[in-house]
Design an enzyme around this catalytic site. Structure first.
Site, PDB file in Angstrom:
ATOM      1  N   ARG A 241       9.575   6.228   1.313  1.00  0.00           N
ATOM      2  CA  ARG A 241       8.819   6.912   0.213  1.00  0.00           C
ATOM      3  C   ARG A 241       8.556   8.103   0.202  1.00  0.00           C
ATOM      4  O   ARG A 241       9.703   9.202  -0.915  1.00  0.00           O
ATOM      5  CB  ARG A 241       7.886   6.202  -0.463  1.00  0.00           C
ATOM      6  CG  ARG A 241       6.677   7.042  -1.908  1.00  0.00           C
ATOM      7  CD  ARG A 241       5.331   6.474  -1.922  1.00  0.00           C
ATOM      8  NE  ARG A 241       4.780   6.178  -1.349  1.00  0.00           N
ATOM      9  CZ  ARG A 241       3.158   5.731  -1.225  1.00  0.00           C
ATOM     10  NH1 ARG A 241       2.565   5.379  -2.938  1.00  0.00           N
ATOM     11  NH2 ARG A 241       2.377   5.826  -0.507  1.00  0.00           N
TER      12      ARG A 241
ATOM     13  N   TYR B  45       3.150  -0.538   6.474  1.00  0.00           N
ATOM     14  CA  TYR B  45       2.436   0.533   5.547  1.00  0.00           C
ATOM     15  C   TYR B  45       3.538   1.373   6.018  1.00  0.00           C
ATOM     16  O   TYR B  45       3.363   2.582   5.102  1.00  0.00           O
ATOM     17  CB  TYR B  45       1.323   0.677   5.193  1.00  0.00           C
ATOM     18  CG  TYR B  45       0.357   1.392   4.313  1.00  0.00           C
ATOM     19  CD1 TYR B  45       1.158   1.365   2.723  1.00  0.00           C
ATOM     20  CD2 TYR B  45      -0.587   1.953   4.423  1.00  0.00           C
ATOM     21  CE1 TYR B  45       0.518   2.332   1.951  1.00  0.00           C
ATOM     22  CE2 TYR B  45      -0.683   3.226   3.976  1.00  0.00           C
ATOM     23  CZ  TYR B  45      -0.479   3.235   2.664  1.00  0.00           C
ATOM     24  OH  TYR B  45      -0.848   4.184   1.890  1.00  0.00           O
TER      25      TYR B  45
ATOM     26  N   ARG C 108      -4.959  11.435  -6.336  1.00  0.00           N
ATOM     27  CA  ARG C 108      -5.738  10.201  -7.186  1.00  0.00           C
ATOM     28  C   ARG C 108      -5.406   9.303  -8.213  1.00  0.00           C
ATOM     29  O   ARG C 108      -6.577   8.671  -8.024  1.00  0.00           O
ATOM     30  CB  ARG C 108      -7.189  10.713  -6.692  1.00  0.00           C
ATOM     31  CG  ARG C 108      -7.317  10.879  -5.268  1.00  0.00           C
ATOM     32  CD  ARG C 108      -7.760   9.604  -4.104  1.00  0.00           C
ATOM     33  NE  ARG C 108      -7.402  10.282  -3.073  1.00  0.00           N
ATOM     34  CZ  ARG C 108      -7.210   9.490  -2.038  1.00  0.00           C
ATOM     35  NH1 ARG C 108      -7.277   7.969  -2.039  1.00  0.00           N
ATOM     36  NH2 ARG C 108      -7.264   9.797  -0.350  1.00  0.00           N
TER      37      ARG C 108
ATOM     38  N   TYR D 119      -3.501  12.929   4.549  1.00  0.00           N
ATOM     39  CA  TYR D 119      -4.262  12.021   5.483  1.00  0.00           C
ATOM     40  C   TYR D 119      -3.419  12.491   7.065  1.00  0.00           C
ATOM     41  O   TYR D 119      -2.485  12.893   7.123  1.00  0.00           O
ATOM     42  CB  TYR D 119      -3.841  11.075   5.408  1.00  0.00           C
ATOM     43  CG  TYR D 119      -4.322  10.086   4.652  1.00  0.00           C
ATOM     44  CD1 TYR D 119      -5.589  10.543   3.518  1.00  0.00           C
ATOM     45  CD2 TYR D 119      -4.322   8.714   3.732  1.00  0.00           C
ATOM     46  CE1 TYR D 119      -6.387   9.273   3.146  1.00  0.00           C
ATOM     47  CE2 TYR D 119      -4.915   7.924   3.004  1.00  0.00           C
ATOM     48  CZ  TYR D 119      -6.109   7.950   2.304  1.00  0.00           C
ATOM     49  OH  TYR D 119      -6.728   8.110   1.437  1.00  0.00           O
TER      50      TYR D 119
ATOM     51  N   GLU E  16      -9.794  -3.037  -2.904  1.00  0.00           N
ATOM     52  CA  GLU E  16      -9.370  -1.166  -3.848  1.00  0.00           C
ATOM     53  C   GLU E  16      -9.829  -1.989  -5.494  1.00  0.00           C
ATOM     54  O   GLU E  16      -8.936  -2.635  -6.528  1.00  0.00           O
ATOM     55  CB  GLU E  16      -8.222  -1.545  -3.308  1.00  0.00           C
ATOM     56  CG  GLU E  16      -7.303  -0.532  -3.838  1.00  0.00           C
ATOM     57  CD  GLU E  16      -5.834  -0.220  -3.230  1.00  0.00           C
ATOM     58  OE1 GLU E  16      -6.528   0.014  -2.083  1.00  0.00           O
ATOM     59  OE2 GLU E  16      -4.929   0.226  -3.912  1.00  0.00           O
TER      60      GLU E  16
END
Ligand code: 3EB
Length: 320
Positions: free
Chosen positions: A131, A124, A197, A184, A305
């Site tokens: 990305r 990840y 979000r 983060y 999720e």
């Protein structure tokens, strides 16, 4: 103006957007654990194109008025996941640029073995690095204003990234209970995830839809309730409510009962306990519309999720 017809047009666009998810999800995931899979009408796509050698993969595209949907698949085994992720995003960004002035509103990411350590880092994290690089290279916002997204883990297969893009900049929404994902701390990886979000999009004049990113049991930047799927489900619902409250500052007010949810569970055995928590919170209609899948979540301690979209009723635009 014929409001009925306008509403139908919007519903069609939302259905097409969901097709995008349907195709990405149906190629990446096994059949739903519960609920009916949304349409995965691959034959309705305009074209399947081979990517040039710089990208090395395939692209499925769909055009609907000024909206675009595209899904890219790239085998990461030779080049590594970071490079595959950079190429997937760069292929989508350059396709959107060729199509005209288009703004990505939401991405769906399906990554094989998302939590596996490979060559010294979690896959990840490699995905996030590629990305972010592609966002920088294409000069798209990787921080404030980033599109909505979800990222799920599957057993095997190529990296699959799908995008929904439209003619206007989406209005990004953050969750005040959570640190923005693009902020983060580096404990979660050297490059943060590039997503907001939620994002408001205007499907038609005066017809808004909210695209809610994958939402999990994270408060601040920390996972809450490791090992307790029921408590994670409750925390996830609190986060969804908080996102909807925040979204109501820049758009219409929505409730959990307005959401069309896709729920991802790390363990199929958790279906019943999580349904017991989530379905009463959604109410009967939204519970009926939800689709449940088994998938890995992008932190190994997350068990559930929920991603969602909602079409706001017409004529409910916020007073700016
Ligand atoms: C989180 O809140 C959970 O990397 O695109 C949710 C939605 C998550 C999108 C992504 C990751 C992504 O951090 C994980």
């Amino acid at each position: 103006m014929n409001l009925g017809l306008a509403a139908v047009a919007s519903e069609v666009k939302v259905a097409l957007a969901v097709d995008c998810l349907g195709v990405a999800a149906s190629r990446a995931l096994a059949a739903p654990l519960h609920g009916s899979a949304r349409r995965d009408n691959a034959s309705g796509w305009d074209a399947r194109e081979s990517l040039d050698s710089a990208h090395a993969g395939t692209l499925l595209v769909r055009r609907e008025g000024s909206w675009r949907f595209a899904l890219v698949e790239i085998d990461d085994r030779e080049m590594g996941l970071q490079e595959a992720s950079r190429r997937a995003y760069s292929a989508l960004f350059s396709w959107l640029a060729r199509e005209g002035a288009l703004y990505p509103a939401r991405f769906w990411n399906y990554v094989a073995e998302i939590n596996r350590e490979q060559g010294g880092s979690e896959r990840y994290r490699q995905f996030n690095a590629g990305r972010q690089q592609a966002f920088f290279d294409a000069r798209h916002d990787a921080f404030e204003g980033a599109p909505a997204a979800c990222a799920l883990g599957v057993r095997s297969g190529p990296l699959r990234v799908a995008v929904l893009a439209g003619p206007q900049t989406p209005v990004a929404v953050e969750n005040p209970r959570q640190v923005s994902a693009y902020r983060y701390p580096v404990d979660y990886g050297p490059r943060p995830p590039s997503f907001s979000r939620a994002a408001w999009v205007e499907l038609e004049p005066d017809r808004q839809a909210l695209l809610v990113s994958g939402t999990a049991s994270i408060v601040g930047h920390e996972t809450r309730h490791a090992g307790d799927v029921r408590a994670q489900a409750d925390e996830t619902l609190r986060n969804l409510e908080a996102v909807l409250r925040a979204a109501a500052r820049t758009g219409p007010s929505l409730a959990l009962s307005d959401l069309v949810c896709t729920v991802y569970l790390r363990h199929a055995d958790d279906l019943e306990p999580v349904r017991e928590r989530v379905e009463p919170a959604l109410g009967p209609a939204a519970a009926q519309a939800a689709v449940w899948y088994r998938a890995d979540i992008c932190r190994s301690d997350l068990l559930v999720e929920i991603e969602a979209h909602a079409l706001a009723p017409q004529g409910t635009a916020a007073c700016a």
